[in-house]
Write a protein that holds these residues in place. Structure first.
Motif, PDB file in Angstrom:
ATOM      1  N   ASN A  50      -0.688   9.452   7.293  1.00 11.52           N
ATOM      2  CA  ASN A  50      -1.232   8.850   8.503  1.00 11.52           C
ATOM      3  C   ASN A  50      -1.479   7.347   8.367  1.00 11.52           C
ATOM      4  O   ASN A  50      -2.576   6.900   8.044  1.00 11.52           O
ATOM      5  N   ARG A  51      -0.441   6.598   8.586  1.00 14.57           N
ATOM      6  CA  ARG A  51      -0.538   5.148   8.697  1.00 14.57           C
ATOM      7  C   ARG A  51       0.621   4.726   9.577  1.00 14.57           C
ATOM      8  O   ARG A  51       1.598   5.454   9.725  1.00 14.57           O
ATOM      9  N   ASP A  52       0.513   3.571  10.234  1.00 10.60           N
ATOM     10  CA  ASP A  52       1.670   3.130  10.996  1.00 10.60           C
ATOM     11  C   ASP A  52       2.103   1.755  10.522  1.00 10.60           C
ATOM     12  O   ASP A  52       1.573   1.217   9.550  1.00 10.60           O
TER      13      ASP A  52
ATOM     14  N   THR B  42       0.835  -1.211   0.000  1.00 10.15           N
ATOM     15  CA  THR B  42       0.000   0.000   0.000  1.00 10.15           C
ATOM     16  C   THR B  42       0.869   1.260   0.000  1.00 10.15           C
ATOM     17  O   THR B  42       0.458   2.289  -0.511  1.00 10.15           O
TER      18      THR B  42
ATOM     19  N   SER C 208       2.344   4.674   0.405  1.00  6.59           N
ATOM     20  CA  SER C 208       1.594   5.885   0.763  1.00  6.59           C
ATOM     21  C   SER C 208       0.412   6.077  -0.188  1.00  6.59           C
ATOM     22  O   SER C 208      -0.178   7.154  -0.261  1.00  6.59           O
TER      23      SER C 208
ATOM     24  N   ASN D  60      -2.965  17.047  15.678  1.00  2.00           N
ATOM     25  CA  ASN D  60      -2.542  16.781  14.284  1.00  2.00           C
ATOM     26  C   ASN D  60      -1.375  17.614  13.766  1.00  2.00           C
ATOM     27  O   ASN D  60      -1.414  18.147  12.657  1.00  2.00           O
TER      28      ASN D  60
ATOM     29  N   ASP E  95      -0.889  -0.841  10.915  1.00  2.00           N
ATOM     30  CA  ASP E  95      -2.265  -0.461  10.699  1.00  2.00           C
ATOM     31  C   ASP E  95      -2.318   0.568   9.576  1.00  2.00           C
ATOM     32  O   ASP E  95      -1.733   1.636   9.664  1.00  2.00           O
ATOM     33  N   GLU E  96      -3.013   0.212   8.510  1.00  2.00           N
ATOM     34  CA  GLU E  96      -3.158   1.207   7.449  1.00  2.00           C
ATOM     35  C   GLU E  96      -4.358   2.069   7.780  1.00  2.00           C
ATOM     36  O   GLU E  96      -5.487   1.608   7.746  1.00  2.00           O
ATOM     37  N   LYS E  97      -4.078   3.288   8.161  1.00  2.00           N
ATOM     38  CA  LYS E  97      -5.191   4.161   8.510  1.00  2.00           C
ATOM     39  C   LYS E  97      -5.698   4.838   7.248  1.00  2.00           C
ATOM     40  O   LYS E  97      -5.689   4.256   6.180  1.00  2.00           O
ATOM     41  N   ASP E  98      -6.065   6.084   7.355  1.00  3.43           N
ATOM     42  CA  ASP E  98      -6.746   6.729   6.235  1.00  3.43           C
ATOM     43  C   ASP E  98      -5.828   7.332   5.180  1.00  3.43           C
ATOM     44  O   ASP E  98      -6.282   7.879   4.210  1.00  3.43           O
ATOM     45  N   MET E  99      -4.521   7.240   5.381  1.00  4.32           N
ATOM     46  CA  MET E  99      -3.571   7.811   4.424  1.00  4.32           C
ATOM     47  C   MET E  99      -3.691   9.339   4.304  1.00  4.32           C
ATOM     48  O   MET E  99      -3.300   9.919   3.300  1.00  4.32           O
ATOM     49  N   LYS E 100      -4.249   9.957   5.311  1.00  4.59           N
ATOM     50  CA  LYS E 100      -4.421  11.408   5.267  1.00  4.59           C
ATOM     51  C   LYS E 100      -3.037  12.069   5.238  1.00  4.59           C
ATOM     52  O   LYS E 100      -2.111  11.622   5.903  1.00  4.59           O
TER      53      LYS E 100
END
Ligand code: BGP
Length: 466
Positions: free
Chosen positions: A436-438, A51, A53, A380, A441-446
């Motif tokens: 925004n991912r770690d 995934t 970025s 943020n 955990d793939e978060k929202d990619m913001k």
């Protein structure tokens, strides 16, 4: 007062497999990096290239952020396995369109595209004809280059052949770029890459007389750990094997006497055809791009020490041992990043001067930066003052080198936005923009602007005056 020319190409850098994600979409075929997770010796599952970025989906938003920072240039790589589908050379039109749109968007924003033609992601189909072990590699690279020049040649002025060709030979296993099936020696692989590079340069000159093309190795000043003659000898030899042999071949057109003697002394032989000798003589670059993270400090190492070192893999910047030549050791005079890479901005000035002195070609710094575990605050924000400090010092060093007369035309540090490290996952971040991912955990990619984003914007606006 700094010395940056008006036309200086400020920008930043990324590479396809570390930023795009969507590895099975848009007709992309598999590359050696897609399966790196399964092959690597570092904790499994953290690399996240699948995934990354997700730039494949977010590219427009990402370019808008680059434009907001005022980028004059953007150095990115084209994914060979997104462009070519198989060993026959069939072209993936969806892939062609992806980079066409991206380049158009950059030009619309007055950002000069600087294209790396190959950044580590060898398509797996090349294994069918011998992979990097074979001279077929160069033939397929040339056909791929032709497709790039035909499709993007009217829009792209700056071309980089192969990212960090020297790292294939030096740390190929750690960063996953050498196939497990490979049987060739590292020097034969280097030679096959050199020939591939020469083929691309020659073709570029024929097809695009107004374009500029150059190599992009990782170059770093080497210090001797002590004034012991043995250590200084290691420094001199390390300089050759870590830096100069990769630039000598492309800038001077032949392997150096030093390298020929080294091969003899180590009982190694390169398989080189007379046609290759001719080709290497004629394919000269227009400029030298190089990546710089830090200097290296070396001391003498025996073959036994080399055997021992194989248990702890080296990466681009540390842990490197060359049998009978030398090994890198920690430099007590330098600060380190959270990931143990040494910080040496004066070293950048010296590296620029050494390269310029040796080849007198225009130069571009195509990578430089600090990998860190950036922390996202509750409101943020990312307060990455360590990154600002790192860049500040390196920009001063570039300015000093310019004052001393080197011809430096651009700076595209690593990286424009967060992406996945070659072997340490998304937890090692480099961008001016946080994704925004770690690791797990793939978060929202913001996308979130870091403090360094605003700082770099000002640097560019004032042409480095900060
Ligand atoms: C260079 C590579 C890049 C990049 C960088 C940082 O060697 O060209 O692809 O990732 O190093 O290294 P890492 O990601 O291992 O921290």
């Amino acid at each position: 007062m700094n010395k940056f020319p008006k036309s200086f190409l400020w920008g930043a850098s990324t590479s396809a497999y570390q930023i795009e994600g969507s590895i099975k979409q848009g007709g992309k075929v598999e590359s050696i990096m897609d399966t790196f997770d399964e092959r690597q010796s570092y904790p499994k599952g953290i690399t996240g290239f699948k995934t990354a970025s997700n730039h494949y989906k977010h590219w427009k938003e990402d370019i808008a952020l680059m434009a907001e920072m005022g980028f004059k240039s953007y150095r990115f790589s084209i994914s060979w396995p997104r462009i070519i589908k198989n060993v026959k050379g069939d072209v993936n039109l969806e892939g062609i369109k992806f980079y066409n749109d991206l380049i158009d968007e950059l030009l619309k924003n007055k950002i000069e595209p600087i294209v790396t033609m190959f950044h580590f992601d060898t398509p797996n189909f090349i294994e069918e004809v011998g992979g990097l072990d074979s001279s077929n590699f160069g033939k397929l690279f040339e056909s791929y280059s032709k497709v790039l020049f035909e499709n993007y040649g009217s829009k792209v002025k700056y071309w980089l052949t192969i990212n960090e060709l020297n790292m294939f030979a030096l740390v190929g296993q750690t960063i996953g770029v050498i196939s497990e099936n490979s049987k060739a020696t590292k020097w034969q692989i280097m030679h096959n890459l050199n020939v591939a590079q020469a083929r691309a340069i020659k073709l570029c000159k024929q097809m695009l007389p107004n374009a500029k093309i150059g190599p992009a190795p990782n170059i770093a000043t080497v210090y001797s750990a002590s004034s012991k003659p043995q250590d200084y000898t290691a420094k001199l030899n390390f300089d050759q094997l870590r830096n100069w042999i990769y630039l000598d071949i492309v800038c001077r057109g032949d392997y150096s006497e030093w390298f020929k003697n080294f091969l003899k002394a180590t009982n190694e032989e390169l398989f080189i055809t007379p046609e290759e000798v001719e080709l290497l003589k004629t394919a000269k670059p227009d400029f030298i791009a190089f990546n710089y993270y830090s200097t290296l400090t070396v001391e003498h190492a025996t073959v036994a020490e080399y055997e021992k070192s194989l248990k702890t893999p080296a990466d681009q910047q540390s842990g490197l041992v060359i049998p009978g030549v030398g090994k890198t050791v920690k430099n007590p005079n330098l600060e380190k990043t959270q990931f143990g890479w040494e910080i040496d901005s004066i070293g950048l000035k010296n590296t620029l001067k050494e390269i310029y002195d040796r080849y007198q070609l225009p130069m571009m710094i195509t990578e430089n930066g600090i990998g860190a575990r950036d922390v996202l605050t509750d409101d943020n924000k990312i307060h990455d003052d360590y990154r600002i400090e790192y860049y500040q010092k390196h920009i001063i060093a570039m300015s000093d080198a310019l004052k001393d007369g080197v011809d430096l035309i651009g700076y595209t540090p690593w990286s424009a936005i967060d992406l996945v490290s070659t072997h340490e996952g998304i937890g090692k971040r480099y961008g001016f923009v946080y994704v925004n991912r770690d690791e797990f955990d793939e978060k929202d990619m913001k996308r979130i602007r870091k403090d360094s984003f605003y700082w770099y914007k000002d640097v560019i606006k004032t042409n480095g005056k900060k």
